[in-house]
Scaffold this motif. Structure first.
Motif, short mmCIF file in Angstrom:
data_model
loop_
_atom_site.label_atom_id
_atom_site.label_comp_id
_atom_site.label_asym_id
_atom_site.label_seq_id
_atom_site.Cartn_x
_atom_site.Cartn_y
_atom_site.Cartn_z
N SER A 193 0.88 -1.23 -0.02
CA SER A 193 -0.01 -0.02 0.06
C SER A 193 0.89 1.19 -0.10
O SER A 193 2.20 1.17 0.41
N PHE A 194 0.14 2.39 -0.42
CA PHE A 194 0.90 3.60 -0.34
C PHE A 194 1.57 4.06 1.22
O PHE A 194 2.60 4.44 1.32
N ALA A 195 0.52 3.67 1.96
CA ALA A 195 0.96 3.82 3.50
C ALA A 195 2.21 3.18 3.92
O ALA A 195 2.97 3.63 4.62
N GLU A 196 2.19 1.86 3.41
CA GLU A 196 3.31 1.03 3.85
C GLU A 196 4.66 1.52 3.31
O GLU A 196 5.66 1.51 3.71
N ALA A 197 4.48 1.85 1.98
CA ALA A 197 5.71 2.31 1.41
C ALA A 197 6.23 3.67 1.76
O ALA A 197 7.22 3.67 2.01
N THR A 198 5.20 4.46 2.42
CA THR A 198 5.61 5.87 2.80
C THR A 198 6.14 5.48 4.40
O THR A 198 7.25 6.13 4.78
N LEU A 199 5.47 4.78 5.06
CA LEU A 199 5.73 4.76 6.59
C LEU A 199 6.84 3.62 6.72
O LEU A 199 7.28 3.69 7.82
N GLY A 200 7.07 2.88 6.08
CA GLY A 200 7.61 1.34 6.43
C GLY A 200 6.69 0.42 7.06
O GLY A 200 5.84 0.98 7.84
#
Length: 377
Positions: free
Chosen positions: A278-285
């Motif tokens: 997800s975008f969140a996983e890519a952004t936040l780790g």
């Protein structure tokens, strides 16, 4: 001393056509023929090397095996010496028969009067992707000649007399001297009276009609080693056609092809796959779950700001080595999923985030932050 490459011996490049192979051999065989170079050991050795090279490269099946394995044996971990003999005669086929075939001396190939090895067979076996990677036990059926159990392969009716051929006196061959452009040539051909058998069967075996062999359908079992790949072959010793006059049976070569997998591809010992985050996983780790070819998924940590197309390595989740040792790795390409449908609240939250990163909401005078993540170029 390492054996010279057969193409090098003939002065050719790998992939040469049948016509190029034949023409190169014809030219060099005339040049180095022992009758034209009496006492020249180097010429004699070169002539033998030429015959050996032509014997393999002029036969499509032997040429295909040589092109794939060279002088190495596919049985010995795909890396040992070839025991079947790319270097020597197959089925009694020798250098004189090569000369006879090319230049027309003797009108046929030499036939050995003694025991001869049976012909090799080939079977194409298709494996699932997992079977090729992890190994398997497979069974298949082939139809082959086998020695007649009634006459034990002799071709004669049990208890009947077998006479020695009066023409070749049991040798199966007749020899003659012939004058040629290269000098006097000694040629040997199969005896036509006994068809090269050296014996005359008065009462043929009724079970096999005197052939000595019967066609049989047999079930064959083979163990597929882990790590085998597309195009490789497994030799099953002694599972080919029966030998003649007490000679050993040939071999059965199992040629492997592998069905593709929906989620994995392979290059050597390395497996490749893709994982969507997800975008969140890519952004936040995040800690993500990576599917593997066999067993439970593996947990891997990705860092903040992971970019689309990033590749992570999952150690020892690839293909085992045919020679043993360390297993290969799994290389996973990360794809970032961009959401297609957002609620108004989610959109507003992204606008606020974009402004904080210097997007369209930034002040006109802040040139360093006018382009945010969602700003148009």
């Amino acid at each position: 001393m390492a054996k010279r490459d057969f193409y090098e011996v003939l002065g050719l490049q790998k992939g040469a056509s049948d016509a190029e192979i034949k023409n190169a051999y014809r030219k060099l065989a005339k040049k180095y023929h022992p009758d034209l170079n009496p006492g020249d050991k180097e010429a004699e050795k070169m002539f033998k090397d030429l015959g050996e090279a032509y014997e393999t490269l002029s036969d499509p099946q032997k040429k295909a095996r040589y092109d794939q394995f060279g002088h190495e044996d596919p049985a010995a971990g795909f890396g040992g010496g070839y025991s079947g003999g790319f270097s020597g005669g197959f089925g009694g086929f020798g250098f004189e028969s090569v000369i006879n075939d090319l230049f027309g001396f003797g009108g046929g190939a030499q036939q050995s009067s003694g025991p001869s090895r049976g012909a090799d067979l080939r079977y194409s076996l298709t494996l699932n992707f997992e079977e090729a990677v992890f190994g398997a036990k497979k069974e298949f059926s082939i139809t082959r000649d086998e020695n007649c159990p009634t006459c034990s392969g002799s071709g004669a009716k049990p208890g009947s007399a077998v006479e020695t051929c009066p023409i070749c006196h049991g040798s199966g061959q007749v020899t003659q001297l012939q004058n040629t452009v290269l000098g006097q040539m000694r040629t040997t051909r199969p005896c036509t009276h006994c068809r090269g058998e050296g014996k005359i069967i008065k009462e043929p075996c009724t079970a096999c009609s005197g052939r000595g062999t019967l066609r049989r359908n047999r079930s064959i079992s083979v163990t597929i080693p882990p790590g085998i790949d597309e195009g490789q072959m497994l030799p099953l010793r002694g599972q080919g056609e029966p030998g003649k006059k007490g000679g050993p049976a040939g071999d059965l070569y199992v040629a492997v092809s592998v069905r593709p997998h929906k989620g994995f591809t392979r290059e050597g010992q390395t497996l490749y796959s893709a994982k969507t985050i997800s975008f969140a996983e890519a952004t936040l780790g995040a800690e993500i779950s990576i599917p593997v070819l066999k067993g439970e998924p593996v947990k891997e940590q990705i860092g903040e700001g992971t970019q689309p197309g990033a590749v992570i390595r999952v150690k020892e989740q690839g293909v085992p080595s045919l020679r043993g040792g360390r297993r290969g790795d799994l290389m996973v390409t990360l794809n970032v999923e961009v959401p297609k449908r957002l609620t108004e609240a989610q959109k507003q939250a992204l606008r606020v985030f974009d402004e904080s990163m210097g997007g369209r909401g930034a002040s006109a005078g802040d040139t360093k932050r006018q382009k945010g993540w969602f700003a148009k170029p």
